[in-house]
Design an enzyme around this catalytic site. Structure first.
Site, short mmCIF file in Angstrom:
data_model
loop_
_atom_site.label_atom_id
_atom_site.label_comp_id
_atom_site.label_asym_id
_atom_site.label_seq_id
_atom_site.Cartn_x
_atom_site.Cartn_y
_atom_site.Cartn_z
N ARG A 17 0.81 -1.22 0.00
CA ARG A 17 0.00 0.00 0.00
C ARG A 17 0.84 1.27 0.00
NH1 ARG A 17 -3.69 -2.27 4.78
NH2 ARG A 17 -1.81 -3.53 5.01
N LYS A 24 8.38 -1.41 3.99
CA LYS A 24 7.62 -0.39 4.74
C LYS A 24 8.28 0.00 6.06
CE LYS A 24 3.67 -1.55 6.69
NZ LYS A 24 2.22 -1.87 6.73
N THR A 80 -0.26 -12.66 9.01
CA THR A 80 0.33 -12.39 10.33
C THR A 80 0.39 -13.63 11.23
OG1 THR A 80 -1.85 -11.44 10.85
CG2 THR A 80 -0.06 -9.90 10.46
N GLY A 103 5.68 -4.02 13.25
CA GLY A 103 6.74 -3.07 12.91
C GLY A 103 6.23 -1.74 12.38
N ASN A 229 0.19 2.24 6.91
CA ASN A 229 0.08 1.40 5.71
C ASN A 229 0.29 2.21 4.44
OD1 ASN A 229 -0.60 -0.90 7.23
ND2 ASN A 229 -2.74 -0.24 7.32
N ASN A 354 33.30 22.42 -2.23
CA ASN A 354 33.92 21.21 -1.65
C ASN A 354 34.02 20.05 -2.61
OD1 ASN A 354 31.11 21.02 -1.58
ND2 ASN A 354 31.10 19.67 0.19
C1 UD1 Z 1 -3.35 -5.57 10.96
C2 UD1 Z 1 -4.43 -6.41 11.67
C3 UD1 Z 1 -5.63 -5.51 11.94
C4 UD1 Z 1 -5.21 -4.31 12.78
C5 UD1 Z 1 -4.05 -3.56 12.13
C6 UD1 Z 1 -3.49 -2.56 13.13
C7 UD1 Z 1 -4.18 -8.71 10.87
C8 UD1 Z 1 -4.73 -9.75 9.99
N1 UD1 Z 1 -4.80 -7.51 10.83
O1 UD1 Z 1 -3.86 -5.18 9.71
O2 UD1 Z 1 -6.63 -6.23 12.62
O3 UD1 Z 1 -6.32 -3.46 12.97
O4 UD1 Z 1 -2.99 -4.46 11.78
O5 UD1 Z 1 -2.52 -1.73 12.58
O6 UD1 Z 1 -3.24 -8.97 11.59
N2 UD1 Z 1 3.40 -9.00 8.38
C9 UD1 Z 1 4.28 -10.06 8.37
N3 UD1 Z 1 4.01 -11.13 7.59
C10 UD1 Z 1 2.90 -11.23 6.80
C11 UD1 Z 1 1.99 -10.14 6.82
C12 UD1 Z 1 2.27 -9.03 7.63
O7 UD1 Z 1 5.30 -10.03 9.07
O8 UD1 Z 1 2.73 -12.25 6.11
C13 UD1 Z 1 3.71 -7.82 9.23
C14 UD1 Z 1 3.84 -6.53 8.47
O9 UD1 Z 1 5.18 -6.30 8.09
C15 UD1 Z 1 3.34 -5.49 9.47
C16 UD1 Z 1 2.39 -6.29 10.36
O10 UD1 Z 1 2.66 -7.64 10.14
O11 UD1 Z 1 4.37 -4.97 10.27
C17 UD1 Z 1 0.93 -5.99 10.06
O12 UD1 Z 1 0.64 -6.28 8.72
P1 UD1 Z 1 -0.26 -5.33 7.84
O13 UD1 Z 1 -0.36 -5.88 6.48
O14 UD1 Z 1 0.19 -3.92 7.97
O15 UD1 Z 1 -1.67 -5.53 8.56
P2 UD1 Z 1 -2.93 -4.56 8.54
O16 UD1 Z 1 -3.67 -4.74 7.27
O17 UD1 Z 1 -2.53 -3.18 8.89
CA CA Z 2 -0.55 -2.19 9.29
#
Ligand code: UD1
Ligand code: CA
Length: 416
Positions: A17, A24, A80, A103, A229, A354
């Site tokens: 995104r 990111k 996740t 992160g 995001n 410089n």
């Molecule tokens: C996630 C949550 C959501 C919450 C939001 C808060 C899930 C499914 N959803 O959504 O409920 O409201 O965060 O900010 O968890 N990551 C990995 N491996 C993966 C996918 C993601 O390590 O396979 C890491 C990403 O690097 C990131 C974090 O997990 O740091 C969250 O992933 P992201 O895709 O940003 O989740 P959101 O859609 O924001």
């Molecule tokens: Ca997120």
């Protein structure tokens, strides 16, 4: 908090995104990768173990992971829950409490985490979620509560129906678990959602249905839990972080006339009674002494240090330079790769040339020198104490102590 704590930081995801080639979690906030703030926060909790789960471009991300932390690689970015699984594989033999952090949550504060951990441990529950109430919950997972108002699940934005989308209480992504309850139930998670991913958030419904104890703590400050995001969220988080940095400097005795137009990176040191004028950019690691004034419209870049009582005026750029006490650089100048002594006056428009097209060269300006307006110093060059350069001089070789030089190229006119 007596129990042992391990922290899993999820940072394997792509920058989908963000539309970026840079992972990111490496996008900077106030001059520092967002993951750096999360790592600091974790270090402050002094946990028994830390695991960073990396995946996308892990060779770049691992550079900022501190030595004491383990790295687990998530090979397939399938959600996740799978990321947490990878993290747990680095925690074999650990028994206790597992805190999961994302992160992309760099604004989170230590007090909030402590509150969450304390609550979790005191109440001996299986999992405690940090939730928040947002006026505009768009993009976040929504917290579902049953008729007793107990948490019974999380539904992601993309999978939520209209009624669920109206729920204002969101999942911040920050969760604490008893390790066994987490590890034993991850296997029941299925990718039954729009993204076909294994969602960690689904574990909440699984735990609740099977009579594990699920609880929540609300974050008081909704801004603190902002998950980044998109570029727009990055800009928002940047300005919130900037406010924190500026507020702290003001608390420590620095005057910032207009915090909204003053951009000071993380890790800058500024002495008491220094005044920062509007539209000033001060980059990471810059050190400024006491009673200085900087700006308006000044740009202090990397590796700059200013002694006490230095005045840097408008339209000045300084980079990789040390400026001694009581020196004045007041009107549209560029000083790069320079060591400038104390009580020097740099006249309007003076510039250090410089870069010779291949490499950067150093300029030394000793104490009490007077650089005339529009002087160009072609580096490398050294200007001795008490020397004076006439307006418009072009310095192409070293200038001895106590002489007056002028012209193009500059020649010695007289002793001072
Ligand atoms: C996630 C949550 C959501 C919450 C939001 C808060 C899930 C499914 N959803 O959504 O409920 O409201 O965060 O900010 O968890 N990551 C990995 N491996 C993966 C996918 C993601 O390590 O396979 C890491 C990403 O690097 C990131 C974090 O997990 O740091 C969250 O992933 P992201 O895709 O940003 O989740 P959101 O859609 O924001
Ligand atoms: Ca997120």
């Amino acid at each position: 908090m007596k129990k042992e704590i391990a922290v899993i930081i999820l940072a394997a995801g792509k920058s989908t995104r963000m539309k970026s080639e840079l992972p990111k979690v490496l996008h900077p906030l106030c001059g520092r990768p967002m993951l750096g703030y999360v790592l600091d926060l974790v270090a402050g909790l002094k946990p028994k173990q830390v695991v960073a789960v990396l995946g996308h471009k892990h060779e770049l991300v691992r550079k900022i992971i501190p030595k004491g932390a383990k790295i687990a690689i998530q090979k397939k970015l399938s959600g996740t829950a799978e990321a947490v699984k990878a993290g747990l594989s680095a925690l074999k033999g650990f028994k206790g409490t597992v805190l999961v952090l994302y992160g992309d949550n760099p604004l989170l504060k230590k007090e909030t985490l402590k509150k969450l951990l304390d609550y979790h441990l005191e109440n001996n529950v299986d999992t405690t979620l940090l939730t928040a109430k947002l006026k505009k919950p768009f993009g976040y997972g929504r917290i579902m509560r049953d008729k007793y108002s107990s948490i019974c699940g999380i539904v992601e934005e993309k999978d939520a129906d209209e009624v669920q989308q109206d729920i204002k209480e969101i999942n911040t992504g920050i969760m604490v678990f008893k390790k066994d309850s987490l590890e034993g139930n991850l296997k029941y998670i299925r990718p039954n959602n729009r993204k076909k991913e294994y969602y960690l958030t689904d574990i909440i419904e699984i735990l609740a249905k099977n009579d594990y104890l699920v609880d929540g703590v609300k974050a008081e400050d909704a801004q603190e839990v902002l998950g980044i995001n998109t570029r727009a969220e990055l800009a928002k988080a940047n300005s919130l972080m900037q406010k924190t940095i500026n507020d702290k400097l003001m608390q420590d005795g620095v005057t910032i006339l207009d915090p909204a137009s003053t951009f000071i990176n993380f890790g800058t040191k500024i002495g008491m009674d220094t005044v920062i004028y509007p539209f000033t950019v001060i980059e990471r690691g810059v050190k400024i002494g006491k009673r200085c004034s900087v700006g308006p419209f000044a740009h202090l870049r990397e590796d700059v240090s200013l002694g006490d009582n230095v005045r840097v005026g408008n339209f000045i750029e300084i980079v990789r330079a040390k400026i001694g006490a009581k020196t004045l650089v007041k009107h549209f100048s560029y000083l790069g790769d320079s060591s400038v002594g104390s009580s020097v006056n740099i006249g309007a428009g003076a510039v250090t040339a410089n870069f010779d097209g291949l490499k950067k060269n150093h300029t030394v300006i000793k104490d009490n020198v007077n650089i005339g307006s529009d002087t160009v110093i072609v580096a490398p060059a050294k200007i001795g104490k008490f020397a004076v350069t006439g307006a418009g001089s072009v310095i192409t070789k070293n200038v001895p102590e106590g002489v007056v030089v002028a012209g193009v190229p500059a020649r010695i006119l007289k002793k001072r």
